[in-house]
Design a protein around this motif. Structure first.
Motif, mmCIF file in Angstrom:
data_model
loop_
_atom_site.group_PDB
_atom_site.id
_atom_site.type_symbol
_atom_site.label_atom_id
_atom_site.label_comp_id
_atom_site.label_asym_id
_atom_site.label_seq_id
_atom_site.Cartn_x
_atom_site.Cartn_y
_atom_site.Cartn_z
ATOM 1 N N CYS A 99 55.148 38.795 37.199
ATOM 2 C CA CYS A 99 54.645 39.034 35.777
ATOM 3 C C CYS A 99 54.523 40.550 35.928
ATOM 4 O O CYS A 99 54.682 41.316 36.716
ATOM 5 C CB CYS A 99 53.144 38.464 35.555
ATOM 6 S SG CYS A 99 51.953 39.127 36.902
ATOM 7 N N ARG B 228 41.894 39.530 40.861
ATOM 8 C CA ARG B 228 42.814 38.539 40.254
ATOM 9 C C ARG B 228 43.511 37.536 40.800
ATOM 10 O O ARG B 228 44.132 36.828 40.592
ATOM 11 C CB ARG B 228 43.601 39.510 39.158
ATOM 12 C CG ARG B 228 44.938 40.258 40.005
ATOM 13 C CD ARG B 228 45.735 41.204 39.048
ATOM 14 N NE ARG B 228 46.948 41.589 39.781
ATOM 15 C CZ ARG B 228 47.941 41.043 39.594
ATOM 16 N NH1 ARG B 228 47.968 39.735 38.733
ATOM 17 N NH2 ARG B 228 48.950 41.263 40.294
ATOM 18 N N CYS C 89 52.171 42.095 38.273
ATOM 19 C CA CYS C 89 52.779 42.304 39.624
ATOM 20 C C CYS C 89 53.780 43.281 39.924
ATOM 21 O O CYS C 89 53.942 43.977 40.720
ATOM 22 C CB CYS C 89 53.218 40.876 40.099
ATOM 23 S SG CYS C 89 51.990 39.623 40.486
ATOM 24 N N SER D 275 53.212 38.091 44.399
ATOM 25 C CA SER D 275 53.113 37.213 43.230
ATOM 26 C C SER D 275 51.767 37.040 43.030
ATOM 27 O O SER D 275 50.926 37.408 43.764
ATOM 28 C CB SER D 275 53.899 35.851 43.676
ATOM 29 O OG SER D 275 52.871 35.117 44.598
ATOM 30 N N CYS D 276 51.347 36.381 42.041
ATOM 31 C CA CYS D 276 49.632 35.958 41.580
ATOM 32 C C CYS D 276 49.708 34.612 41.015
ATOM 33 O O CYS D 276 50.641 33.927 40.651
ATOM 34 C CB CYS D 276 49.200 37.157 40.670
ATOM 35 S SG CYS D 276 49.971 37.042 39.177
ATOM 36 N N CYS E 21 52.127 34.148 37.962
ATOM 37 C CA CYS E 21 53.610 34.135 37.969
ATOM 38 C C CYS E 21 54.285 33.512 39.541
ATOM 39 O O CYS E 21 55.267 33.426 39.557
ATOM 40 C CB CYS E 21 54.097 35.597 37.988
ATOM 41 S SG CYS E 21 53.611 36.614 39.376
HETATM 42 ZN ZN LIG Z 1 51.908 37.707 38.961
#
Ligand SMILES: [Zn+2]
Ligand SMILES: [Zn+2]
Length: 775
Positions: free
Chosen positions: A139, A102, A142, A160-161, A164
């Protein structure tokens, strides 16, 4: 780690990160407690450093489970160590390139083992709310990782990703944002680099200028826009395999490149490198090229998308520090870059890339610039007091050192101190630290040179905090630093300190830089030095090796034939009358290197500090590559008096070899070897076992190799370890000198006295006037 271990041993209690370190409270029998304690110490995470640990019994408390407490009450003194920024780890890199992950192609992927720390921290201890990650809320996915003890991102403050996290944006001019879609920006970067554009890209410690490293035109364009005609650039490769393919790489260099610090390492290119790099445009006149591999996921994506090496150099306006604020980048960088790539996570503490080299023959690691990845951690020295000591360092390679609550922090390289912007960055970083640790200095130490910004600022702060300002001589600070790094301060036997650099104000009011000191029973005594020669024309001497050549050989009658052609008649007459009336003298070995380079006709004017010396070293390396570390003699005659170092004999010998048509690479090598022999004769005369080396001259890897080759086994040879030999170590040395109550044996000047009152502690205005023109 602690949590897992506690669970494994079925202990109840809690762990929390406080500003004095990790604190763990738990219920256990004595046996269980000892086992837990030992296991924690043994199992400390790879990138952590246990400075001290203790186990104590406290008043009874009962716990029902083991938990992690996020925020401490922070009543204790702040003394937690700050972590440097950590290069992206292999696990995150694998995920970055995995289409099923992801975080596939998310340029800010991190975990607990990697990512920025020092550059984003606003306060201690290191927790998300204290960093510029504070602006991003996680998010749900996360958050699940962050709270799952089994996850690699459990308690990862930079988590984080794509959903978010941080976003890239691309600008063509300050008011024209082309895109803020990360994937669009990434593919635009690749295309623009292929088209031969120069991009300024926000990295970890600031903005970096990037362009194709095999495109001579764009490299020359970058040089002209940056006003940097010859200073070498570093190159960024996509990974260690491609570096190994194109450069000679020993084990030590490989370890450095792949370390969590991910510095620039100077390497010798193989033949293959010439097919993919514009070598002579990148590092004109030099044998080694600075190479690094990506230290953050963004640069990894850029380098692997582009598929070829890239120039990667700090984005700054000539002489100023690296630009790290987005508004400054958009205001100023379009003068150099065609495009600016930024992102919305703020940098708090700017840092350049660190630069290291490993010497070719004896594998000595030499730090050339200590910054991102290394600063501010420093563990080689434990102060004796809990006093807060601030040491403000020197000038051209500025840094400061703070001793606080029993720990030492040595700042990153903070620029040259010359420009207003460098001074602002110095102030900003220091104020940030004093804030973070909520301390005020009990005492301040500074260089004796009244013209240095670091000294003036120290005086300002001493007034503000109403504390004492103690001055430490430049080269004595160098010596104290290398003594401390090698744990030699307690020694009662005499130790020789060979301290050679470009310039530093001496105790006799002259400019020192070719010094031999003795350390014994906590006292430093200057026991010998290169015979001083006039220094004229202020900072021009440092810029023009031909002037250094004129000055260093001022009393050598053979000089005029060799030197006259380098000057116009007016210049010659002017400089000569300045020499005759000179009031300021120097023993600087840095200037002697310049002088020899000019005599050999390889550099009469230089565009960056150390340029002439590096060319001279390169010539000598050519000779050594063919002949080995062997030489038929020294320019210092055998049996010459040991109480002084005859600079004129050295210059005369070199001039005679030039007259006699000896090869320049032979002369360059013989010059290096002569310095090596000189050190040996003085050490033998003193009967010492230990020799310490400090000062910018010992950035010269050939000199270091030759010293080790000739004297390893005969003497304990002590070089800097974590710090650079250049002036970056002065702040630490000042702190050591003060903290250990080292004293200086007064010096009787053996050179022509100048007419100023030389005791710079008194800070006479007339001294200041002279030195303002010299620095
Ligand atoms: Zn995230
Ligand atoms: Zn990671």
């Amino acid at each position: 780690m602690v949590y897992h271990l506690a669970k494994e041993l079925n202990l109840k209690g809690y762990v929390k990160n406080d500003s004095n370190g990790v604190n763990i409270f738990f219920n256990a029998t004595e046996g269980e407690a000892n086992l837990f304690f030992e296991k924690i110490k043994l199992g400390a995470p790879l990138r952590s450093k246990v400075i001290s640990a203790r186990l104590v019994k406290i008043a009874d408390q009962r716990f029902t489970d083991f938990s992690i407490v996020v925020k401490g009450d922070d009543m204790c003194q702040k003394q937690v160590l700050l972590s440097p920024d950590l290069a992206v780890c292999p696990d995150c890199l694998a995920e970055l390139h995995d289409p099923n992950n992801r975080r596939y192609r998310y340029p800010f992927i991190t975990c607990t083992r990697c990512g920025p720390r020092y550059s984003i921290i606003g306060n201690v201890p290191y927790e998300r709310h204290a960093t510029t990650m504070h602006d991003f809320s996680m998010c749900n996915t996360c958050k699940v990782e962050y709270t799952n003890v089994a996850d690699r991102r459990f308690f990862s403050q930079t988590n984080s990703c794509t959903d978010c996290g941080i976003r890239l944006s691309l600008y063509r001019e300050a008011s024209t944002m082309l895109s803020n879609n990360t994937e669009t920006v990434l593919s635009a970067i690749k295309n623009l680099l292929t088209e031969g554009k120069i991009l300024a890209i926000k990295g970890i410690g600031g903005y970096i200028l990037v362009c194709d490293a095999n495109n001579v035109q764009v490299i020359q364009l970058l040089r002209s826009r940056k006003h940097r005609p010859t200073k070498p650039f570093a190159v960024l490769y996509s990974g260690i395999d491609s570096v190994e393919n194109s450069f000679e790489l020993n084990k030590q260099e490989k370890v450095l490149l792949e370390s969590t610090a991910a510095p620039v390492v100077l390497l010798y290119p193989k033949r293959t490198a010439f097919d993919e790099l514009a070598v002579s445009a990148i590092a004109p006149g030099l044998k080694r090229i600075g190479v690094m591999i990506p230290y953050n996921p963004l640069f990894d994506l850029i380098a692997s998308d582009f598929g070829k090496p890239l120039i990667a150099t700090s984005a700054n306006i000539s002489g100023s520090p690296i630009i790290y604020k987005d508004e400054d980048a958009l205001d100023y960088l379009f003068d150099i870059a065609d495009y600016v790539v930024t992102h919305n996570r703020e940098i708090v503490i700017p840092q350049d890339d660190s630069v290291l080299q490993v010497s070719k023959y004896t594998m000595q690691t030499i730090v050339l610039r200590r910054s991102r990845g290394y600063a501010p951690a420093f563990i080689r020295y434990k102060p004796k007091t809990n006093q807060c000591i601030l040491s403000t360092g020197a000038f051209l390679k500025s840094s400061f050192t703070l001793a606080v609550n029993g720990n030492i922090f040595v700042s990153q390289f903070l620029g040259s101190g010359e420009s207003f912007e460098s001074q602002l960055m110095y102030r900003h970083t220091l104020e940030h630290w004093l804030d973070m640790y909520a301390v005020k200095p009990d005492v301040i130490t500074a260089d004796k040179h009244p013209g240095y910004f670091s000294r003036q600022y120290a005086r300002e702060l001493a007034g503000k905090f109403e504390v004492d300002l103690k001055l430490v001589q430049h080269h004595e600070a160098h010596f104290a630093a290398v003594l401390a790094e090698n744990n030699l301060l307690h020694k009662s036997e005499p130790i020789l300190g060979v301290i050679w650099d470009g310039t530093g104000l001496g105790n006799d009011g002259n400019i020192w830089g070719g010094e031999f000191f003795q350390y014994e029973n906590n006292k430093i005594q200057r026991i010998n030095h290169f015979d001083c020669f006039p220094t004229i024309a202020g900072d021009k001497t440092a810029l023009e090796p031909r002037i250094a050549a004129l000055c260093a050989s001022y009393n050598v009658s053979e000089q005029s034939a060799l030197l006259k052609e380098k000057f116009s008649v007016t210049e010659w007459n002017n400089y000569y009358s300045l020499i005759k009336t000179a009031k300021l003298f120097t023993s600087s070995v840095g200037r002697i290197f310049d002088a020899v380079a000019s005599l050999l006709g390889i550099c009469d004017k230089q565009t960056y500090e150390g340029e002439a010396a590096m060319y001279l070293q390169t010539l000598a390396e050519d000779y050594v590559a063919e002949n080995g570390l062997i030489m038929d003699g020294s320019y210092f005659e055998e049996g010459a008096p040991l109480n002084r170092v005859p600079t004129d004999a050295l210059m005369r010998g070199i001039m005679m070899d030039i007259e006699n048509g000896k090869a320049t690479n032979y002369i360059a090598a013989k010059f290096h070897y002569s310095l090596v022999c000189l050190i040996g004769s003085i050490a033998m005369d003193m009967g010492v076992n230990y020799i310490c080396f400090s000062g910018g001259v010992f950035q010269n890897a050939l000199l270091v190799d030759w010293i080790k080759n000739k004297y390893a086994g005969k003497y304990h040879l002590c070089f800097h370890r974590e710090l650079s030999p250049n002036d970056e170590n002065i702040s630490f040395g000042q702190m050591v000198y003060y903290e250990n109550k080292i004293t200086t044996v007064p010096v009787v000047s053996t050179v022509k006295p100048n007419n100023s009152e030389a005791d710079s502690d008194n800070d006479p205005e007339n001294v200041k006037k002279i030195y303002d023109s010299v620095i």
